[in-house]
Design a protein around this motif. Structure first.
Motif, PDB file in Angstrom:
ATOM      1  N   ILE A 301      -0.306  82.228  -8.605  1.00 37.92           N
ATOM      2  CA  ILE A 301       0.156  82.849  -7.531  1.00 37.92           C
ATOM      3  C   ILE A 301      -0.663  82.268  -6.106  1.00 37.92           C
ATOM      4  CG2 ILE A 301       0.706  85.094  -6.255  1.00 37.92           C
ATOM      5  CD1 ILE A 301       2.511  84.701  -8.505  1.00 37.92           C
ATOM      6  N   LEU A 302       0.035  82.032  -5.115  1.00 47.09           N
ATOM      7  CA  LEU A 302      -0.551  81.822  -3.881  1.00 47.09           C
ATOM      8  C   LEU A 302      -0.700  82.819  -3.004  1.00 47.09           C
ATOM      9  CD1 LEU A 302      -0.651  78.257  -2.151  1.00 47.09           C
ATOM     10  CD2 LEU A 302      -0.285  80.492  -0.795  1.00 47.09           C
ATOM     11  N   TYR A 303      -1.787  83.367  -2.391  1.00 46.18           N
ATOM     12  CA  TYR A 303      -1.875  84.311  -1.400  1.00 46.18           C
ATOM     13  C   TYR A 303      -2.203  83.877  -0.020  1.00 46.18           C
ATOM     14  CZ  TYR A 303      -2.138  87.287  -5.528  1.00 46.18           C
ATOM     15  OH  TYR A 303      -1.464  87.975  -6.589  1.00 46.18           O
ATOM     16  N   PHE A 304      -1.321  84.124   0.796  1.00 49.84           N
ATOM     17  CA  PHE A 304      -1.739  83.335   2.190  1.00 49.84           C
ATOM     18  C   PHE A 304      -1.485  84.394   3.404  1.00 49.84           C
ATOM     19  CE2 PHE A 304       0.947  80.713   5.681  1.00 49.84           C
ATOM     20  CZ  PHE A 304      -0.569  79.934   6.056  1.00 49.84           C
ATOM     21  N   TYR A 305      -2.494  84.251   4.323  1.00 50.15           N
ATOM     22  CA  TYR A 305      -2.518  85.200   5.588  1.00 50.15           C
ATOM     23  C   TYR A 305      -1.819  83.997   6.636  1.00 50.15           C
ATOM     24  CZ  TYR A 305      -4.258  88.410   9.399  1.00 50.15           C
ATOM     25  OH  TYR A 305      -4.226  89.156  10.304  1.00 50.15           O
ATOM     26  N   PRO A 306      -0.605  84.074   6.711  1.00 53.57           N
ATOM     27  CA  PRO A 306      -0.112  83.268   7.900  1.00 53.57           C
ATOM     28  C   PRO A 306      -0.534  83.260   9.403  1.00 53.57           C
ATOM     29  CG  PRO A 306       1.665  84.663   7.433  1.00 53.57           C
ATOM     30  CD  PRO A 306       0.208  85.085   6.549  1.00 53.57           C
ATOM     31  N   PRO A 307      -1.023  82.205   9.985  1.00 59.29           N
ATOM     32  CA  PRO A 307      -1.239  82.410  11.405  1.00 59.29           C
ATOM     33  C   PRO A 307      -0.148  82.421  12.458  1.00 59.29           C
ATOM     34  CG  PRO A 307      -1.455  80.113  10.924  1.00 59.29           C
ATOM     35  CD  PRO A 307      -1.078  80.877   9.497  1.00 59.29           C
TER      36      PRO A 307
END
Length: 702
Positions: A301-307
């Motif tokens: 799983i990839l977790y990402f806080y998009p800008p």
């Protein structure tokens, strides 16, 4: 510094016996008719002869580069002596594997093979996978790990569900890009570093009086590091002992009570030292600002806080190691492509001769931009940025025979590189014999701008700035540790605004550890600490350079007689016993004929920095000479060095009368006392990039 294309360099190519490279460049400016087309609307069952599908959609361009390559091979078997051209039409081509060219895909002296794009059309060859499905994180166990202020803002992508299972390690693995920019594997601190405040006793390290520890456990003050007990796999990336040597290491344990961090062996080669700096990465709990991501490798799983707003295709992860490879290929032109999203080297040229890579954009690469070996290849007008490692790496020519490679790297813009490997990943590296880097613009890097090793290279008319900003005791142009690497010329380059980490200082042109016989002529140094350095070497020339606001301008030392004496003795022993120096036979041709001074080196104070010439240089403000080291410590360097070297005249006191220094005009007025004393005008107007239809920046305008 920019100007229009000028004919003088076409004349230079011919005068330097580079006729084939000049011809390839001239041919590449002309859009010869296509023999085959490739298009996203094409079909590999068609002929490839049409630029667009016909109305009945029964014929038209090919769909893939691989099919065009096969068609070329079939056609060239019947007509071997004419030129052939493949035009790839606009669009994004997602490659499932590396596109290889081999011996079967060579051109000839009578007819080159050209792979090109149409001017004004953007063709991207992509080695990554677009992430088109995502959802907001809602799992309580994951939310508990995240800071309260980012909950509801972090998204997750199931990579395994998309068929992606090779994540690599946090040290060198998969990377995420968003809207064409590299994202940050979650780290702490978000900016800057944590300092080492203490070392576990019992493992002393002492390198010439600089003390540390051989053991990879050390203390810190920042309490935040003690809160990471639930993290699966923490890594740290630091400058552990020297300011120019970094390494990523996996964390074994963090003791909250003693605030001690221990890394997994093997420990760093040089050891660890109080005051050095590091940051931690690969932490889910530190996914706390836009642009950070974390990969749970156990779950995929990839977790990402998009800008910014996430749209279909805005997120890409790297998958392929290399996008384009050319092995033992000759007389091939590759023009106008954009290469993105590879884990290794974007474009690799190995062997062959007279290939041209022109007007290409190479960006968002986890590894390096271009690697090239062989003879008389040219890398021209490319734009390289957002690279994890180096820009353009060259190896051409043979050091044993001194046969030159004649590889040309010209008019390329390279910046924002070494994002993952922070040191010894330069914008351009020249190795071997007889290669040339000219008119390149290199900037924004934590360590070297350029590096070189070998013989008879020419580095000229390049502009380099804002490099070495995260390291010290480093060189914007660096080489080192060899007596036999001779005949290198560094002239008419412009190095400016290079100060080192925390403004503690670095070097402009750095000839390290007795590197010898380099000519540093007609360069401009502005706002550079320790602008030129001869680190104990011999037979070097620092002549006719302009230094402005540099402190010091020139450093010369005698380390071969001091702290490096044992190192020197090993070279002496090898020469006496084998007649070789680091594997090169100095007592027989071609070395004995081309560099006869090397045959006498054992009789002429080996280890002494003799035969250097430092003359006819201008110092404006700043500080002229640096402090010495080695056996000369404690005495005037210039007085002592004068016994073995030519150290004057230099223009240090009078106003040299620059035309418009503040405006970057470095022409000396006719009445300048420096000109009357023999200083030659520096052709500063010609330094840096020049306009050409074969620059990547020009493709969209033509």
């Amino acid at each position: 510094m920019k100007r229009t294309f000028f004919l003088a360099f076409l004349m230079f190519f011919s005068s330097a016996a580079l006729y084939a490279q000049n011809r390839a460049l001239e041919e590449a400016k002309t859009d010869h008719p296509a023999d085959f087309y490739v298009s996203l609307e094409g079909n590999d069952a068609w002929s490839g002869k049409l630029a667009e599908p016909n109305e009945a959609r029964t014929d038209g361009p090919f769909a893939t580069l691989e099919r065009a390559k096969m068609a070329l091979r079939e056609s060239r078997a019947k007509e071997t002596e004419r030129a052939w051209t493949v035009v790839v039409r606009e669009g994004d081509y997602e490659l499932s594997e590396t596109f290889p060219l081999t011996k079967e895909d060579c051109g000839t002296e009578k007819g080159r093979i050209t792979w090109r794009t149409n001017r004004g059309e953007k063709v991207r060859l992509l080695g990554g996978r677009q992430l088109k499905t995502w959802r907001t994180v809602t799992e309580p166990a994951v939310l508990e790990q995240l800071s309260e202020n980012v909950r509801g803002k972090v998204i997750q992508i199931d990579l395994r569900a998309l068929g992606i299972s090779d994540f690599g390690s946090p040290k060198e693995g998969m990377e995420l890009y968003f809207e064409g920019k590299p994202m940050t594997l979650s780290r702490y601190p978000n900016d800057g570093f944590v300092k080492i405040t203490g070392l576990t006793p019992g493992y002393p390290k002492d390198i010439r009086g600089t003390k540390g520890s051989t053991h990879g456990d050390f203390q810190f003050e920042d309490e935040r590091l003690t809160t990471w007990g639930n993290e699966k796999e923490i890594w740290v990336h630091g400058y552990w002992f020297w300011d120019w040597a970094e390494e990523k290491q996996k964390v074994e344990s963090i003791d909250a009570a003693t605030r001690t961090l221990k890394v997994v062996p093997p420990y760093h080669t040089y050891g660890y030292r109080i005051g050095q700096w590091f940051y931690a990465f690969n932490l889910l709990c530190e996914l706390d600002q836009p642009g950070e991501y974390y990969i749970d490798r156990d779950r995929g799983i990839l977790y990402f806080y998009p800008p910014g707003e996430v749209t279909e295709g805005s997120m890409v992860v790297t998958t392929l190691p290399t996008l384009v490879s050319m092995k033992d290929v000759s007389q091939v032109t590759f023009r106008g492509f954009t290469l993105e999203y590879a884990r290794g080297t974007a474009l690799a040229v190995a062997g062959g001769r007279e290939n041209l890579v022109a007007a290409c954009t190479i960006a968002n690469i986890s590894g390096s931009g271009i690697s090239v070996s062989g003879t008389q290849h040219t890398i021209f007008g490319c734009h390289l940025y957002h690279l994890g490692k180096s820009g353009i790496a060259v190896y051409g020519g043979d050091r044993k025979t001194l046969v030159p490679g004649k590889i040309l790297v010209m008019n390329n813009e390279i910046h924002d590189y070494a994002l993952r490997q922070r040191v010894y990943a330069p914008g351009i590296m020249l190795q071997g014999v007889g290669n040339r880097a000219a008119h390149n613009k290199i900037y924004n890097a934590p360590h070297m701008g350029m590096g070189f090793g070998g013989n008879e290279h020419v580095i000229e008319f390049n502009e380099i700035y804002n490099v070495c900003f995260e390291s010290n005791d480093a060189g914007a142009i660096y080489t080192g540790r060899n007596w036999s690497m001779r005949g290198n010329v560094l002239r008419h380059n412009y190095l400016h605004d290079i100060r080192g980490f925390e403004n503690r200082g670095c070097v402009g042109i750095y000839l390290d550890d007795q590197f010898s016989s380099a000519e540093i002529y007609g360069n401009i140094f502005r706002n550079v600490t320790r602008a030129t350095m001869i680190g104990g070497g011999r037979d070097c020339r620092i002549v006719n350079n302009l230094y402005i606001d540099c402190a010091p301008c020139v450093h010369l030392d005698a380390r071969g007689l001091g702290w490096q004496k044992d190192f020197t003795q090993n070279w002496i022993n090898e020469l006496r016993e084998k007649g070789t120096h680091l594997g090169m036979n100095l007592m027989e041709p071609p070395y004995s004929e081309k560099y006869p001074e090397l045959t006498r080196i054992l009789d002429e104070n080996p280890g002494t920095p003799c035969g250097n010439v430092v003359t006819h240089n201008i110092c404006v403000r700043g500080n002229w000479n640096g402090t010495q080291s080695g056996q000369w410590r404690g005495s005037s360097i210039w007085a002592k060095a004068a016994e073995f070297n030519t150290m004057e005249p230099n223009f240090l006191q009078d106003d040299p009368m620059l035309e418009e220094e503040a405006a970057g005009n470095y022409t000396l007025k006719p009445e300048s006392p420096a000109l009357k004393g023999g200083f030659q005008q520096i052709p500063w107007q010609k330094i840096g990039l020049f306009d050409s239809p074969l620059r990547a920046a020009a493709q969209k305008h033509l």
